[in-house]
Write a protein that holds these residues in place. Structure first.
Motif, short mmCIF file in Angstrom:
data_model
loop_
_atom_site.label_atom_id
_atom_site.label_comp_id
_atom_site.label_asym_id
_atom_site.label_seq_id
_atom_site.Cartn_x
_atom_site.Cartn_y
_atom_site.Cartn_z
N SER A 61 0.79 -1.01 -0.10
CA SER A 61 0.11 0.08 -0.04
C SER A 61 0.89 1.27 -0.05
O SER A 61 0.27 2.45 -0.66
N ASP A 62 2.08 1.15 0.38
CA ASP A 62 2.90 2.34 0.30
C ASP A 62 3.89 2.36 -0.82
O ASP A 62 4.63 3.51 -0.96
N MET A 63 3.79 1.38 -1.82
CA MET A 63 4.38 1.53 -3.12
C MET A 63 3.82 2.85 -3.93
O MET A 63 2.93 3.01 -3.97
N THR A 64 4.76 3.46 -4.38
CA THR A 64 4.38 4.63 -5.15
C THR A 64 4.53 4.40 -6.48
O THR A 64 5.57 3.84 -7.02
N ILE A 65 3.76 5.15 -7.53
CA ILE A 65 3.84 5.02 -8.85
C ILE A 65 3.74 6.44 -9.41
O ILE A 65 2.99 7.19 -8.78
N GLU A 66 4.69 6.83 -10.59
CA GLU A 66 4.76 8.35 -10.61
C GLU A 66 3.66 8.58 -11.81
O GLU A 66 3.68 7.74 -12.88
N CYS A 67 2.92 9.66 -11.74
CA CYS A 67 1.90 10.13 -12.62
C CYS A 67 2.49 11.32 -13.39
O CYS A 67 2.49 12.26 -12.56
N VAL A 112 -2.08 1.49 -14.10
CA VAL A 112 -0.82 0.50 -14.14
C VAL A 112 -1.16 -0.53 -13.21
O VAL A 112 -0.78 -1.81 -13.63
N VAL A 113 -1.49 -0.49 -12.01
CA VAL A 113 -1.80 -1.82 -10.98
C VAL A 113 -3.00 -2.49 -11.61
O VAL A 113 -2.74 -3.62 -11.46
N GLY A 114 -3.92 -2.04 -12.34
CA GLY A 114 -4.82 -2.95 -12.90
C GLY A 114 -4.43 -3.91 -14.17
O GLY A 114 -4.61 -4.97 -14.24
N ARG A 115 -3.68 -2.98 -14.81
CA ARG A 115 -2.94 -4.06 -15.86
C ARG A 115 -1.91 -4.72 -15.44
O ARG A 115 -1.94 -6.18 -15.86
N ASP A 116 -1.14 -4.11 -14.79
CA ASP A 116 -0.01 -5.15 -14.30
C ASP A 116 0.08 -5.98 -12.99
O ASP A 116 0.81 -7.19 -13.09
N ASN A 117 -0.71 -5.60 -12.29
CA ASN A 117 -1.09 -6.64 -10.77
C ASN A 117 -2.36 -7.09 -10.60
O ASN A 117 -2.30 -8.09 -9.61
N LEU A 118 -3.13 -6.80 -10.91
CA LEU A 118 -4.56 -7.33 -10.95
C LEU A 118 -5.12 -8.27 -12.14
O LEU A 118 -5.30 -9.37 -11.81
N GLY A 119 -5.24 -7.55 -13.19
CA GLY A 119 -5.67 -8.21 -14.47
C GLY A 119 -7.10 -8.22 -14.66
O GLY A 119 -7.92 -8.13 -13.39
N VAL A 120 -7.72 -8.63 -15.63
CA VAL A 120 -9.12 -8.62 -15.88
C VAL A 120 -9.92 -9.45 -15.17
O VAL A 120 -11.14 -9.16 -14.54
N ASP A 121 -9.54 -10.74 -14.81
CA ASP A 121 -10.16 -11.74 -14.31
C ASP A 121 -10.53 -11.41 -12.81
O ASP A 121 -11.66 -11.51 -12.33
N ARG A 129 -19.54 -11.47 -28.23
CA ARG A 129 -20.14 -10.22 -28.33
C ARG A 129 -19.46 -9.53 -29.55
O ARG A 129 -20.25 -9.35 -30.68
N GLU A 130 -18.27 -9.07 -29.62
CA GLU A 130 -17.95 -8.27 -30.75
C GLU A 130 -16.72 -9.08 -31.53
O GLU A 130 -16.24 -8.58 -32.46
N HIS A 131 -16.45 -10.27 -31.25
CA HIS A 131 -15.35 -11.02 -32.00
C HIS A 131 -14.23 -10.41 -31.88
O HIS A 131 -13.59 -10.41 -32.96
N GLN A 132 -13.68 -9.92 -30.71
CA GLN A 132 -12.62 -9.31 -30.71
C GLN A 132 -11.64 -9.68 -29.46
O GLN A 132 -12.67 -10.16 -28.52
N LYS A 133 -10.61 -10.06 -29.41
CA LYS A 133 -9.95 -10.37 -28.22
C LYS A 133 -9.97 -9.07 -27.19
O LYS A 133 -9.73 -8.02 -27.53
N TRP A 134 -9.84 -9.64 -25.87
CA TRP A 134 -9.74 -8.44 -24.81
C TRP A 134 -8.37 -7.97 -24.91
O TRP A 134 -7.33 -8.76 -24.72
N LEU A 135 -8.09 -6.60 -24.76
CA LEU A 135 -6.96 -6.05 -24.74
C LEU A 135 -6.31 -5.44 -23.51
O LEU A 135 -7.30 -5.27 -22.44
N ASP A 136 -5.30 -5.32 -23.24
CA ASP A 136 -4.87 -4.54 -21.89
C ASP A 136 -5.35 -3.18 -21.93
O ASP A 136 -5.55 -2.65 -20.88
N GLY A 137 -5.68 -2.44 -22.89
CA GLY A 137 -6.23 -1.31 -22.74
C GLY A 137 -7.60 -1.23 -22.31
O GLY A 137 -8.41 -0.33 -21.70
N ASP A 138 -8.45 -2.64 -22.53
CA ASP A 138 -9.75 -2.52 -21.84
C ASP A 138 -9.75 -3.06 -20.45
O ASP A 138 -10.59 -2.22 -19.72
N THR A 139 -8.50 -3.54 -20.23
CA THR A 139 -8.44 -3.56 -18.51
C THR A 139 -8.08 -2.29 -17.98
O THR A 139 -8.72 -1.87 -16.69
N MET A 140 -7.34 -1.39 -18.62
CA MET A 140 -7.06 0.03 -18.14
C MET A 140 -8.31 0.70 -17.98
O MET A 140 -8.44 1.39 -17.14
#
Length: 628
Positions: A342-348, A387-396, A432-443
């Motif tokens: 929880s104390d890890m920082t990410i630069e915005c 960042v944390v959604g894409r790299d540390n949690l993931g869509v599932d 539904r859309e016949h497209q793969k889920w992308l990391d951009g969707d997760t973000m």
């Protein structure tokens, strides 16, 4: 000669015997038929005889009344009114047009309107036909004084539903109307008749069986043509329907209605400790009393065509992207999964590039700088959660936690309809859309944008789960059922656990503290500043593709330092169709102030120091209206 006489006598005796046998057989046949009619078929014919000889009229039962939680004054009552009927066959031959024209003039309607109700095939019928409802006493008196010139015309008492409390409560209470052919096909086996008045929406529909009551009967002796023989009726009195006490607090409902104002949107006040809904506001709303007239269908059509659909209960039936309020779920998931310290920082830096796209944080250059989880939530930093959604949690994992909070499913509130919202998955997108889920969707999903959709009630339950440290109670609007004669409580609605999470209690404590920090040091610290009560919560601003227009959310609970039994959850949504004024946090603070200080909207506005802002927004809206 003797033999001839003997033969003649035998012939005569044979004829006599034959005749005797015929007579005996005939009487035996009649006897058997009489026995069959009396003993074997007697019950059937007696029932038919009673039907033929009795004219039975149903006496409608008064619907039960509806009260707010204090059960002092009813929000919905029954008002005495009259209905005008015609028995066409009692109009002398050749006088139909004259009588109907006179009646039309007394009722203030067209003769053609009555003709539609009495087609030619019914002109000689002894069946009573309802011509007009909601007729006042003076009109009935006028008709009674001229009854000699109105053969076949009669009147009767027919109470109408009177909605004492109108405005935003309309979506909660609903309204009643004549049963339709489609409804009678479904409800006939439940005892509903073709002339029944039934609930169409809201509580009126949800608890129609309780509110209906039991109709009475009035029977009179008539001849085979329907003419009344006996003037003394046999009456079985009706039984009034049950009275309902709701969880709604009329004072809080009015406070929330005023706080939202004339902005398209919704507001909910919920008790997280038991699921009681204290206020449910959706704007625009309507006056249910307009459906008491004969032109109810036209009134409904007008409302259905009105801008922003006043018939829609936005609190439970409309869905929206949850925007940054979703970061509450993200923070819970990160802590529960130990996905990042929880104390890890990410630069915005105000933006990140990924997959050939540029993702801009709501604070552009130079961005928020280095942030840990608590400060990322307080500043609502998109970059951190991307960042944390894409790299540390993931869509599932994100989808799983969203469903853990009740997203994408019915919340079981006691209303006839409600939206389940939606939580996307990669499998759904491929189908539904016949497209793969992308990391951009997760973000996008990580900041409450993209495909995720919720109702305001979903967000109220989301925050209730945080307040209750993992428990969600089924939200409900009914508090008690009472006897209309004695006011005795027949049944009470007990709290029902909808979901219980296994997440560690320490996680919930940290999320609660972080949401308090959002109010004291985050984006809504000024509009949510309150000296009387400590509040915690999260803002949200949902992009909808309109320039300078966004859905605005505020979800909050308080008092932060009080036992859960004393806390409330408040959710306010202002839709993007309104002029942008970021009103949701101000409205939420006003509701909390008014609730805990027992103040009206104006008193709360003044104590919070928002009067200048209210006047400024009012003037801006007036100027905008003049320009348009």
């Amino acid at each position: 000669m003797a033999m001839l006489e003997s033969d003649g006598e035998l012939e005569r005796n044979g004829k006599l015997i034959t005749l005797t046998l015929i007579v005996i057989a005939t009487f035996a046949g009649y006897g058997l038929k009489l026995f069959s009619l009396q003993a074997l078929e007697g019950r059937t014919y007696r029932r038919q005889s009673q039907i033929i000889s009795s004219q039975i009229r149903q006496i409608p039962a008064q619907r039960g009344e509806i009260f707010d939680r204090n059960a002092a004054l009813p929000m919905v009552i029954n008002t005495d009114s009259f209905a005008i009927d015609i028995i066409p066959a009692e109009i002398p031959e050749g006088y139909y047009d004259t009588v109907v024209s006179r009646l039309a003039s007394y009722l203030g309607i067209r003769k053609a309107d009555i003709d539609k109700r009495i087609p030619a095939r019914l002109r000689r019928s002894y069946t009573s036909i309802e011509i007009k409802v909601n007729v006042d006493f003076s009109t009935v008196s006028n008709i009674a004084e001229n009854s000699n010139n109105l053969p076949g015309v009669s009147w009767r008492s027919k109470p109408i539903r009177n909605y004492v409390e109108t405005g935003s409560i309309s979506h909660v209470v609903g309204y009643v109307g004549d049963i339709t052919k489609e409804e009678i096909n479904v409800m006939y086996n439940q005892g509903y008749k073709a002339n029944a008045i039934v609930g169409k929406t809201g509580i009126e529909k949800q608890y129609d069986a309780l509110l209906q009551g039991v109709p009475g009967r009035e029977s009179r002796t008539v001849d085979v043509r329907g003419h009344i023989i006996s003037d003394v009726p046999i009456i079985e009195p009706p039984q009034m329907g049950k009275n309902l006490v709701l969880t709604i607090d009329s004072r809080v409902q009015k406070l929330a209605e005023d706080a939202l104002g004339k902005r398209v949107g919704a507001a909910i006040v919920l008790r997280p400790s038991n699921g009681e809904v204290l206020a449910m506001v959706s704007y625009p709303y309507y006056d249910q009393n307009i459906f008491n007239n004969d032109d109810a269908s036209a009134q409904y059509a007008n409302l259905a065509k009105s801008p922003n659909n006043p018939l829609l209960n936005r609190a439970v039936n409309a869905v929206y992207p949850p925007a940054s309020t979703f970061k509450t779920i993200m923070a819970t998931a990160l802590l529960a999964e130990n996905a990042v310290p929880s104390d890890m920082t990410i630069e915005c830096k105000g933006r990140i590039e990924y997959g050939g796209r540029v993702f801009n944080c709501h604070i552009h250059w130079p961005g928020h700088g280095w942030l840990d989880l608590k400060n990322a939530l307080a500043q609502s930093c998109d970059v951190y959660f991307w960042v944390v959604g894409r790299d540390n949690l993931g869509v599932d994992m994100i989808s799983s936690y969203a469903k853990e909070f009740g997203f994408g499913q019915s919340l079981g509130i006691d209303l006839p309809t409600q939206s389940e919202g939606f939580v996307p998955t990669p499998q759904w997108k491929e189908r539904r859309e016949h497209q793969k889920w992308l990391d951009g969707d997760t973000m996008n999903m990580s900041i409450g944008q993209g495909y995720t959709l919720v109702t305001p009630l979903h967000l109220a339950n989301m925050l209730a789960m945080v307040v209750n440290s993992g428990t969600i109670y089924r939200p409900h609007l009914l508090k008690e059922v009472r006897d209309p004669a004695t006011d005795a409580v027949i049944s009470k609605v007990e709290p029902e656990v909808l979901h219980e999470s296994n997440i560690d209690k320490a996680v919930w404590k940290e999320v609660q503290a972080d949401l308090r920090y959002v109010i004291t040091d985050g984006t809504p610290q000024y509009p949510m500043n309150n000296k009387r009560v400590k509040l915690a919560g999260k803002t949200g601003t949902a992009e909808v593709g309109l320039k300078d227009h966004w859905h605005s959310w505020m979800v909050a609970f308080g008092p932060y330092d009080a036992p859960v039994e004393e806390q409330i959850v408040v959710v306010v949504l202002v839709e993007a169709v309104n002029n942008w004024d970021w009103w949701s946090p101000y409205a939420t603070n006003i509701i909390c102030q008014g609730y805990f200080a027992n103040q009206t909207y104006d008193e709360a506005v003044d104590e919070l120091g928002f009067r200048y802002l209210v006047e400024q927004l009012k003037n801006h809206t007036a100027q905008q209206g003049r320009r348009e």
